[in-house]
Design an enzyme around this catalytic site. Structure first.
Site, PDB file in Angstrom:
ATOM      1  N   LYS A 177       0.882  -1.160   0.000  1.00 59.38           N
ATOM      2  CA  LYS A 177       0.000   0.000   0.000  1.00 59.38           C
ATOM      3  C   LYS A 177       0.922   1.213   0.000  1.00 59.38           C
ATOM      4  O   LYS A 177       1.427   1.640   1.035  1.00 59.38           O
ATOM      5  CB  LYS A 177      -0.906   0.030   1.220  1.00 59.38           C
ATOM      6  CG  LYS A 177      -1.789   1.279   1.277  1.00 59.38           C
ATOM      7  CD  LYS A 177      -2.452   1.442   2.630  1.00 59.38           C
ATOM      8  CE  LYS A 177      -3.192   2.770   2.750  1.00 59.38           C
ATOM      9  NZ  LYS A 177      -2.276   3.946   2.745  1.00 59.38           N
ATOM     10  N   CYS A 286      12.146   9.178  11.137  1.00 59.26           N
ATOM     11  CA  CYS A 286      12.001   8.716  12.514  1.00 59.26           C
ATOM     12  C   CYS A 286      13.343   8.584  13.219  1.00 59.26           C
ATOM     13  O   CYS A 286      13.382   8.361  14.422  1.00 59.26           O
ATOM     14  CB  CYS A 286      11.236   7.398  12.565  1.00 59.26           C
ATOM     15  SG  CYS A 286      12.060   6.036  11.722  1.00 59.26           S
ATOM     16  N   GLU A 387       6.378  13.846  18.545  1.00 59.95           N
ATOM     17  CA  GLU A 387       7.019  13.918  17.230  1.00 59.95           C
ATOM     18  C   GLU A 387       6.439  15.066  16.412  1.00 59.95           C
ATOM     19  O   GLU A 387       5.229  15.167  16.227  1.00 59.95           O
ATOM     20  CB  GLU A 387       6.814  12.596  16.487  1.00 59.95           C
ATOM     21  CG  GLU A 387       7.575  12.524  15.178  1.00 59.95           C
ATOM     22  CD  GLU A 387       7.441  11.176  14.511  1.00 59.95           C
ATOM     23  OE1 GLU A 387       8.439  10.433  14.452  1.00 59.95           O
ATOM     24  OE2 GLU A 387       6.327  10.853  14.048  1.00 59.95           O
TER      25      GLU A 387
END
Length: 505
Positions: A177, A286, A387
Site C-alpha cells: 500500500k 524517525c 514527534e
C-alpha cells in the site's frame, strides 16, 4: 502548469485504471504544483492485489533459493542503473534534497544486497542421532502473502528496502500500500521490477487507497504478515487488529530521539553531526534528532554555534544540487510544523531561530520551513516530547550525565538515542543506560546497516521481530522442524512408546 498524470494500480504485473471516482493529489513539494493523481482504490481492487499475490506465491515459493537470488542480483544492478532517475523523482514528490534522495535509493539497494545472501541467512539446523535412530532438522519456510503499509517519508527505502527484498528472497509475495502523498518513486520501481527485472507476475503488487479500504490487509486470512511504518496511533491499531487475526506484525512507529551533549565533547564536530541529523530530510524521518539534551556548562556556546550553522544552510528547491534544506512534503504538513513551533512558544520555550517565514525566490509556493531552534524546553512541554516531523530542534538543559539520562529515558519513545562525549566511561555507561533501541556514540543518526535490525523500543515499535538483519529473515519465515526415524531389523520389531524418539531411547 505541469500536466497532471493519472496513475493506476498494479496487479499481476499489469497496471490497471481504478474504478474509483476518488483520486488523491501528488505535489512537487518545491513548487506546490500538482504533478499526479493516484486512485483511492476500492476494496475489491485491494482484494485483486491479494488474490494476485496468493496465486503467485504457489510458484514463487517453490522456486529454488538459487534462482530467487539470481533475480535479486539482477534487481540490485537495475537499481544502481536507475539510481539518479529514482532520486530525482523522490526529491520532487517528497522534498528531500537530491543528495538525501540518492541516499534514500541507496538504502533500498543495501537491503537488496543483504537479501542476495539469503542462502546462508535462511539456513536451518540439523542433528543426527538425537535419540537412538532418530534425526531432527529445522527449516525456515516462507509465510505466504505479506502486506507492506508505507509512510510518506522514504518512498524508496521503506517499501523497496525494508519490505520487499527479504520478503521475496524468503519465498513470499507482497502487496504494497504505497503512500498516497509520495507514491511515484515506488511505482516507478515496480515498473522496473517487471520491465527490466522480469520477475514473475504477481510477486509484488501495489495499490494506493485510504485507511478504510486498507483495513482488509489486517483481516484477510490470505495475508500472513503485515509490516508497517507510520504514526504510533495507527501502528497500535494495526498491531492489535492484525495480531488478533493471527498475523505477524512489525509496526515501526513514531520517535522523539534525544542526544546527550556533554561538556567534554568536541563541540564543532558534534554540532556538525547535530545539524545533519536534525535538519536532514527537513526533519521528516524517525531517526531525526529533534532534541539535544545539553550540559549547562556549554549550553550557551552550543546554542550560539547551532544557530550560526543553521542560519548558514542553503534553503531551496529539493532537486537543485546546492540545496541543503528542502521543503516538507505538503502544505498541510507545513502548517502542522508551524503550529508546533507556536505551541512550543506558548508552552514557554525560548524561540532562538524561527523558520516559519522562509520564502525561496522562484519557489514561493513551495512547502518550506526553515531551521527552528527552541531553547529551555522543560519537562512537560509537549514540543519536547511529541514527534513534530519537521526541522525543529528542542534544547533541554541539564546539570550532568545523570540528569541527562533521566530526562531522555522519561520520553515514551525509544527509537534512537545518542551521546556526544570524549569519555569512554560515559560512552559505555550510556550504551548500558539508554532506552534507545539504536544508539550512537558521537553519531547523530545511528541507523544500522542492513545486516543489523532497525531496533526501536517502547512506543516506537510494536511486534517481536524488527525489520532487516536476522530479525527480518525470521519475521518473513516460519520454522518447520522434521523428525526422521529410519528402521533397522531390530528396531522395526519394537513397540512404539507414548513419546516417539524420547531421550529414554
Amino acid at each position: 502548469m505541469n500536466d497532471v498524470k493519472r496513475m493506476g494500480y498494479c496487479v499481476n504485473g499489469e497496471w490497471l485504471q481504478s474504478k474509483t471516482d476518488k483520486y488523491m493529489e501528488v505535489t512537487d513539494s518545491s513548487t506546490g504544483e500538482v504533478i499526479a493523481e493516484v486512485p483511492q482504490c476500492t476494496r475489491e481492487e485491494c482484494e485483486e492485489a491479494i488474490a494476485s499475490a496468493q496465486e503467485a506465491f504457489k510458484s514463487w515459493s517453490r522456486l529454488s533459493i538459487s534462482k530467487r537470488v539470481q533475480y535479486l542480483f539482477n534487481w540490485r544492478n537495475i537499481l544502481y542503473a536507475h539510481k539518479e532517475e529514482l532520486a530525482q523523482l523522490c526529491a520532487k514528490e517528497l522534498g528531500k534534497t537530491i543528495g538525501e534522495a540518492r541516499g534514500d535509493v541507496q538504502k533500498a539497494i543495501e537491503p537488496t544486497e543483504e537479501a542476495c545472501g539469503i542462502p546462508t541467512l535462511i539456513e536451518g539446523d540439523a542433528a543426527l542421532q538425537v535419540t537412538t535412530n532418530y534425526d531432527s532438522s529445522s527449516y525456515r519456510v516462507p509465510l505466504g502473502v505479506c502486506a507492506g503499509i508505507v509512510p510518506m517519508n522514504f518512498p524508496a527505502m521503506i517499501p523497496w528496502g525494508w519490505m520487499v527484498p527479504l520478503a521475496i528472497a524468503c519465498g513470499n509475495t507482497v502487496v504494497l500500500k504505497a503512500n498516497s502523498q509520495t507514491p511515484l518513486t515506488s511505482m516507478r520501481m515496480l515498473e522496473l521490477f517487471y520491465e527490466e527485472g522480469h520477475f514473475p507476475k504477481g510477486v509484488v503488487n501495489l495499490v494506493t487507497t485510504s485507511r478504510t479500504e486498507a483495513e482488509i490487509f489486517l483481516t484477510d486470512e490470505r495475508i500472513k504478515a503485515v509490516t508497517f511504518v507510520g504514526t504510533t496511533g495507527v501502528g497500535k491499531h494495526i498491531y492489535s487488529v492484525a495480531a488478533a487475526h493471527g498475523k505477524r506484525v512489525q509496526a515501526q512507529c513514531e520517535a522523539k530521539n534525544h542526544a546527550l551533549l556533554l561538556e567534554d565533547a568536541n563541540l564543532e564536530a558534534s554540532t556538525n553531526a547535530i545539524i545533519n541529523s536534525t535538519y536532514g530530510c527537513a526533519g521528516m524521518r524517525c531517526m531525526a534528532l529533534p532534541v539535544v539534551v545539553v550540559q549547562e556548562s556549554i549550553a550557551d556556546k552550543f546554542v550560539a554555534l547551532l544557530k550560526q550553522k543553521a542560519e548558514a544552510m542553503k534553503i531551496g528547491c529539493a532537486y537543485h544540487e546546492d540545496t541543503k534544506l528542502g521543503p516538507v512534503v505538503s502544505a498541510k504538513h507545513q502548517n502542522k510544523v508551524k503550529d508546533w513551533i507556536q505551541k512550543g512558544i506558548d508552552e514557554g520555550a525560548e524561540l532562538v531561530l524561527d523558520g516559519r517565514g522562509v520564502k525561496v525566490p522562484g519557489f514561493e509556493n513551495g512547502f518550506f520551513v526553515g531551521p527552528t531552534i527552541l531553547d529551555h524546553v522543560d519537562p512537560g512541554m509537549s514540543v519536547g516530547d511529541r514527534e513534530i516531523f519537521g526541522p525543529v530542534t528542542s534544547i533541554k538543559r541539564v546539570k550532568n550525565y545523570e540528569e541527562g539520562i533521566e530526562v531522555m529515558n522519561a520520553n515514551p519513545f525509544a527509537n534512537g538515542s545518542g551521546i556526544f562525549t570524549s569519555s569512554g566511561y560515559y560512552a559505555r555507561k550510556f550504551v548500558m543506560d539508554t532506552d534507545g533501541g539504536m544508539v550512537g556514540v558521537n553519531v547523530g543518526i545511528p541507523v544500522p546497516t542492513a545486516y543489523f535490525p532497525f531496533s526501536g523500543n517502547k512506543e516506537s515499535f510494536f511486534g517481536d521481530l524488527h525489520v532487516l538483519g536476522k530479525d527480518g529473515v525470521r519475521f518473513f519465515t516460519r520454522a518447520k522442524t522434521v523428525t526422521y526415524h529410519w528402521f533397522d531389523d531390530e528396531s522395526a520389531k519394537k513397540a512404539v512408546r507414548t513419546w516417539e524418539g524420547s531421550t529414554e531411547q
